[in-house]
Design a protein around this motif. Structure first.
Motif, PDB file in Angstrom:
ATOM      1  N   VAL A  37       0.843  -1.201   0.000  1.00 37.91           N
ATOM      2  CA  VAL A  37       0.000   0.000   0.000  1.00 37.91           C
ATOM      3  C   VAL A  37       0.879   1.252   0.000  1.00 37.91           C
ATOM      4  O   VAL A  37       0.603   2.231  -0.723  1.00 37.91           O
ATOM      5  N   ARG A  40       2.300   2.181  -3.328  1.00 40.15           N
ATOM      6  CA  ARG A  40       1.331   2.807  -4.227  1.00 40.15           C
ATOM      7  C   ARG A  40       1.002   4.244  -3.817  1.00 40.15           C
ATOM      8  O   ARG A  40       0.850   5.124  -4.671  1.00 40.15           O
ATOM      9  N   GLN A  41       0.890   4.483  -2.517  1.00 36.32           N
ATOM     10  CA  GLN A  41       0.358   5.762  -2.042  1.00 36.32           C
ATOM     11  C   GLN A  41       1.419   6.809  -1.741  1.00 36.32           C
ATOM     12  O   GLN A  41       1.232   7.992  -2.045  1.00 36.32           O
ATOM     13  N   GLU A  44       2.856   9.533  -4.257  1.00 32.75           N
ATOM     14  CA  GLU A  44       1.956  10.617  -4.647  1.00 32.75           C
ATOM     15  C   GLU A  44       1.623  11.540  -3.474  1.00 32.75           C
ATOM     16  O   GLU A  44       1.680  12.761  -3.595  1.00 32.75           O
TER      17      GLU A  44
END
Length: 391
Positions: A37, A40-41, A44
Motif C-alpha cells: 500500500v 502505491r500511495q 503521490e
C-alpha cells in the motif's frame, strides 16, 4: 526511502500485531501488505507524519480484513482485535516483555555472533554505530560496514522475523547476554560526552537482566550476568565526587556503596559457585564480589579468577585487566612486561594502565606520554579530566 522505513520498523510492527492477534504469520503478511500500500500511495501523497504509526494501523486493518474474509478462521479473532484494550495484558508466549522478546528475535542464529550482537545493539539497544564500534574495539567505519553487510544478508537470505519459541531461546542466549552486557557497559562508562554514567542504559540493562533471570532461572550465566551488573552498579554513588570528578575503585568511599545491591550480587555469585558450571559472566561477577568484600582486597584471588577468565575469553582486554591484578601481586614491572606485549594500541585503557604502571615505577616522562595517548583516545570528558589530573 519506503524500503528503508519498512526495514527499520518491520520488527516493531510485527511484534505489535503478534501481541494483538497472537499469530506471527498473519502479522508478517499484514505488514507486507502495508508495504505494498505504501509503495502505491506514498510517492503521490508523501510519507505520513508518523510512518511507524501508519504502518501499524494499516497492517492492523489489513489483518482484520483478512480475518473477516477467511471463514476458516474464528470470527472471534477479528472481534478481539477490534475490541482489545492495548493496556490489557495478553499472553505473549515465553518472553512476555516487548523489548526482551525483540532482542531474542533480532539475535537470529543465521548471522555470525558479532554481527547479530552489533545489529541488535544498533536496532534495539539504544547505541550509536560509534558506541558499538568502541565496544568492539574497531573503527566506526568498520562497524558501519559490518552493520550494512548484516542487513544485506538478512534481505538477500530472506531471513524471516519470527518470535522464537521457548525451545529456541537457549540457542540465542549467548548473543542476548552479550547485548545486555554491552548496553550496561555503555551506560556505566559512557563512551562519549560529559557524563560518566548513562543511568537510563544501566537501569534498562539491569531490568532486562532481571527479566531474563526470571525467564531462565537455571542458567548460571544468566544469573552471573545479573550478579555482575548489580555488583558494579552498587558502586555508582562512590565513582564520582560531588563536583563530578572520577574516583578510582581503590580510592572510593565504600560507605557510599549500595550494600543491598552488593549483598544481592554476592548471594547470586554464591548460587553460581554451588552450581559449579563456570562461565565468563560468572567469573567476572566473582571478581567484582571479591572487590566488594569488607577489608583489604584479596588480589591473589582476583588474579586466579582472571587466569580462569582467560580460559573462557582469551582476549587482549581480559589480559589487560589481568595485568592490573599482576601489578598488585607481583609489582608494576611484571605487569608492564605483560601490557607491552598486548595489541590494543587504540584502546584508551591500554594507555591509561600503561601510564599508571610507568608512574608507579618512577618513569615519569614515559608516563606523561602514555597519559597523553590515553587522553587522545578517550571520548568521555570525565575520564579525560581524570587522566589530565594524573598526568
Amino acid at each position: 526511502m519506503i524500503e528503508r522505513v519498512f526495514r527499520e520498523e518491520y520488527g516493531r510492527a510485527v511484534a505489535v500485531l503478534v501481541r494483538v492477534f497472537g499469530d506471527i504469520d498473519l502479522a508478517e503478511e499484514a505488514v507486507q501488505e502495508a508495504f505494498a500500500v505504501a509503495v502505491r500511495q506514498w510517492p503521490e501523497s508523501g510519507p505520513p507524519p508518523s510512518p511507524a504509526g501508519w504502518i501499524i494501523i494499516t497492517a492492523r486493518n489489513r489483518a482484520i480484513d483478512r480475518l473477516r474474509r477467511e471463514s476458516a478462521r474464528p470470527g472471534k479473532h477479528a472481534q478481539a482485535a477490534l475490541l482489545h484494550d492495548p493496556g490489557e495484558p495478553v499472553d505473549e508466549g515465553a518472553v512476555r516483555d516487548d523489548r526482551l522478546r525483540l532482542i531474542f528475535t533480532c539475535c537470529h542464529p543465521a548471522l555470525a555472533m558479532p554481527a547479530r550482537v552489533a545489529l541488535t545493539l544498533r536496532l534495539l539497544g539504544g547505541l550509536t554505530t560509534a558506541e558499538i564500534a568502541r565496544a568492539f574495539l574497531v573503527p566506526e567505519a568498520t562497524m558501519a560496514a559490518r552493520l550494512t553487510r548484516a542487513k544485506k544478508k538478512i534481505s538477500a537470505a530472506g531471513i524471516p522475523y519470527r518470535v522464537p519459541e521457548e525451545a529456541d531461546l537457549p540457542q540465542r542466549l549467548r548473543a542476548v547476554l552479550a547485548v545486555i552486557y554491552l548496553i550496561f557497559n555503555e551506560g556505566y562508562t559512557a563512551g562519549s560526552g560529559d557524563r560518566l554514567v548513562r543511568e537510563d542504559l544501566c537501569a534498562e540493562a539491569i531490568r532486562l537482566g532481571r527479566l531474563l533471570a526470571a525467564l531462565m532461572p537455571d542458567e548460571p550465566e544468566v544469573v552471573g550476568l545479573l550478579a555482575l551488573m548489580l555488583l558494579i552498579e552498587a558502586r555508582r554513588a562512590a565513582r564520582t565526587t560531588a563536583s563530578g570528578e572520577l574516583v578510582p575503585l581503590a580510592e572510593q568511599d565504600r560507605g557510599l556503596w549500595d550494600r543491598g545491591l552488593v549483598e544481592e550480587g554476592q548471594e547470586l555469585v554464591r548460587w553460581c559457585l554451588r552450581r559449579d558450571l563456570p562461565g565468563p559472566y560468572q567469573v567476572q561477577a566473582a571478581i567484582n564480589a571479591v572487590h566488594g568484600d569488607v577489608g583489604e582486597t584479596d588480589w591473589g584471588q582476583i588474579l586466579r579468577l582472571y587466569d580462569l577468565l582467560l580460559t573462557f575469553d582469551p582476549s587482549p582486554v581480559v589480559a589487560l585487566n589481568r595485568a592490573v591484578a599482576v601489578a598488585e601481586v607481583e609489582g608494576p614491572a611484571a605487569a608492564l612486561r605483560l601490557v607491552d606485549g598486548l595489541e590494543v594500541g587504540d584502546y584508551y585503557l591500554f594507555h591509561a594502565v600503561r601510564a599508571d604502571l610507568l608512574r608507579r615505577m618512577g618513569r615519569t616522562a614515559e608516563a606523561a606520554e602514555a597519559y597523553e595517548a590515553a587522553i587522545a583516545r578517550s571520548g568521555n570528558e570525565v575520564e579525560r579530566e581524570f587522566l589530565r589530573r594524573r598526568m
